[in-house]
Write a protein that holds these residues in place. Structure first.
Motif, PDB file in Angstrom:
ATOM      1  N   HIS A 173      -2.193  -3.940  -7.750  1.00  0.00           N
ATOM      2  CA  HIS A 173      -1.551  -3.304  -6.603  1.00  0.00           C
ATOM      3  C   HIS A 173      -2.354  -3.676  -5.358  1.00  0.00           C
ATOM      4  CE1 HIS A 173       1.031  -0.740  -9.128  1.00  0.00           C
ATOM      5  NE2 HIS A 173      -0.016  -0.693  -9.933  1.00  0.00           N
ATOM      6  N   ARG A 174      -1.659  -3.905  -4.248  1.00  0.00           N
ATOM      7  CA  ARG A 174      -2.325  -4.278  -3.011  1.00  0.00           C
ATOM      8  C   ARG A 174      -1.841  -3.417  -1.861  1.00  0.00           C
ATOM      9  NH1 ARG A 174      -1.590 -10.885  -2.942  1.00  0.00           N
ATOM     10  NH2 ARG A 174      -2.766 -11.376  -4.861  1.00  0.00           N
ATOM     11  N   VAL A 175      -2.747  -3.143  -0.931  1.00  0.00           N
ATOM     12  CA  VAL A 175      -2.398  -2.444   0.306  1.00  0.00           C
ATOM     13  C   VAL A 175      -3.078  -3.159   1.463  1.00  0.00           C
ATOM     14  CG1 VAL A 175      -2.605  -0.308   1.636  1.00  0.00           C
ATOM     15  CG2 VAL A 175      -2.102  -0.203  -0.812  1.00  0.00           C
ATOM     16  N   GLY A 176      -2.343  -3.365   2.540  1.00  0.00           N
ATOM     17  CA  GLY A 176      -2.908  -3.948   3.752  1.00  0.00           C
ATOM     18  C   GLY A 176      -2.346  -3.253   4.972  1.00  0.00           C
ATOM     19  N   LEU A 177      -3.118  -3.248   6.050  1.00  0.00           N
ATOM     20  CA  LEU A 177      -2.689  -2.623   7.298  1.00  0.00           C
ATOM     21  C   LEU A 177      -2.426  -3.709   8.332  1.00  0.00           C
ATOM     22  CD1 LEU A 177      -5.241   0.343   7.491  1.00  0.00           C
ATOM     23  CD2 LEU A 177      -2.994   0.277   6.371  1.00  0.00           C
ATOM     24  N   ARG A 178      -1.145  -3.927   8.644  1.00  0.00           N
ATOM     25  CA  ARG A 178      -0.795  -4.942   9.637  1.00  0.00           C
ATOM     26  C   ARG A 178      -1.223  -4.470  11.027  1.00  0.00           C
ATOM     27  NH1 ARG A 178       3.834  -3.703   6.604  1.00  0.00           N
ATOM     28  NH2 ARG A 178       4.554  -5.325   5.149  1.00  0.00           N
TER      29      ARG A 178
END
Length: 316
Positions: free
Chosen positions: A265-270
Motif C-alpha cells: 500500500h502506498r500513500v503520497g501527498l501531492r
C-alpha cells in the motif's frame, strides 16, 4: 545552519522536480549541489503512479508547454527502459474528450477517441510514457552525479541560510512552511500495488469533483491501482477501507484484478497550489532565488519543461 559559499548553485529538494532541475543545471556547466531532506526513494515522487498526463496542475496555458517538452524527453528515454525506467504504454483516459483538453493535446501523437472495443464509454486512446519512479529517480541521481553534481542529505529550515550564488527551491509541499507559502496544500493520494494478473494497458477514469478516482497502471514491479485525491489530508497511513474500495473499483473494469495478491500500500501527498510557482527573486547580497514548486499531481509530467525554464531563470 552553517553557511557555505563554495557552490555556484544549490538545489533544495530531492524529488523528481529537484533532481531533474539539478541535472539540467549541471549539464549546462554549472557547479551544482543538491540538498535533500531524505533520499529520493522516500519522496512523494517515488510512490507516484508514473503516467505522463497533466493532472491537478495549473495554469493550463503554461502546463501544456512544459508537459510537451517533458513528453519529448521521455519518448527518447523509452528507448532504454531498463536503465531509465521509462516505457511507452497504450491505454485509455476514460470520460475524456479531445475538445475538453487544452491546445497541447493536438500535439500528442496518436491521441484519439477510443473505440468501443478499447473502452466501454467515452474516452481517449493514447500511447504515453509510463515511468517506473524508483528506477527513474535513481537514474536521475546517477546522471546528475555523472555531470559533476553532488547530493547531500540535509534538511533546510531557512532558505536565506543556504549560501550560494543561486538557490533553486524545489521543495514541493515543504515550501508551505519554508517560504512560507500557505497556498501550497496537500492532496493525499492512496494506491494499492498488486501482482499483475496480465494487464498490459493503463486506464484512468477521473472525476475532478470527487475525492476518488479509478485507474490502473502496469509497472515492472506490479499493477498500480488508484486512487484518491483528498484535499488538505495529511495522513501517511494507508486506510484499509479505502484500499478495498480502490481494488473494487478497478476490478469492476478488469475483473481479474479482484483476485490479485496485494504487494503493498502506498500513500503520497501531492504538493498542490493554485498555480505552479516558477519564478525568480533577488535575495540579500545579490543572491538569486529561483522557485520551482507547486506541481500538484503532475510533477513527473512537467519535470523537464520546468527544469529547463528554471535553469534559464538561474542564469539571469
Amino acid at each position: 545552519m552553517t553557511k557555505e559559499s563554495n557552490s555556484d548553485v544549490i538545489v533544495v529538494g530531492g524529488g523528481v522536480i529537484g533532481l531533474t532541475t539539478a541535472v539540467v543545471l549541471a549539464e549546462s556547466g554549472r557547479q551544482v549541489r543538491l540538498w535533500a531532506r531524505e533520499p529520493a526513494e522516500r519522496t512523494t515522487s517515488a510512490v507516484a503512479g508514473g503516467l505522463w498526463w497533466p493532472y491537478r496542475i495549473e495554469p493550463e496555458a503554461l502546463v501544456g508547454a512544459w508537459a510537451l517538452v517533458s513528453l519529448a524527453v521521455y519518448e527518447e528515454l523509452a528507448a532504454r527502459p531498463d536503465e531509465t525506467g521509462v516505457r511507452m504504454v497504450e491505454g485509455v483516459h476514460g470520460e475524456t474528450t479531445l475538445d475538453a483538453l487544452g491546445a497541447w493535446a493536438s500535439r500528442v501523437a496518436g491521441l484519439r477517441a477510443a473505440t468501443a472495443q478499447e473502452y466501454a464509454g467515452t474516452g481517449l486512446w493514447a500511447r504515453l510514457p509510463v515511468i517506473d519512479m524508483p528506477v527513474h529517480l535513481r537514474w536521475l541521481r546517477e546522471r546528475f552525479v555523472a555531470a559533476g553534481g553532488t547530493v547531500e542529505e540535509r534538511a533546510v529550515t531557512d532558505l536565506s541560510a543556504v549560501d550560494a550564488r543561486v538557490v533553486v527551491n524545489c521543495t514541493g509541499l515543504d515550501a508551505r512552511d519554508l517560504v512560507p507559502d500557505p497556498s501550497v496544500r496537500p492532496v493525499r493520494g492512496q494506491l494499492v500495488v498488486v501482482e499483475n494478473p496480465g494487464v498490459t494497458t493503463w486506464m484512468t477514469s477521473v472525476d475532478h469533483s470527487d475525492a476518488t478516482s479509478t485507474y490502473f497502471i502496469p509497472q515492472p514491479g506490479g499493477l498500480i491501482l488508484g486512487g484518491t485525491a483528498e484535499e488538505d489530508a495529511w495522513s501517511m497511513t494507508p486506510d484499509p477501507v479505502t484500499a478495498e474500495a480502490i481494488v473494487r473499483r478497478c476490478a469492476a473494469v478488469r475483473p481479474e484484478i479482484a483476485g490479485a495478491r496485494v504487494i503493498e500500500h502506498r500513500v503520497g501527498l501531492r504538493p498542490a497550489r493554485p498555480a505552479v510557482r516558477l519564478e525568480r527573486e533577488r535575495a540579500a547580497a545579490g543572491r538569486l532565488l529561483v522557485h520551482n514548486y507547486g506541481h500538484g499531481g503532475a510533477g513527473v509530467t512537467v519535470a523537464w519543461g520546468c527544469a529547463r525554464e528554471a535553469a534559464e531563470l538561474a542564469a539571469g
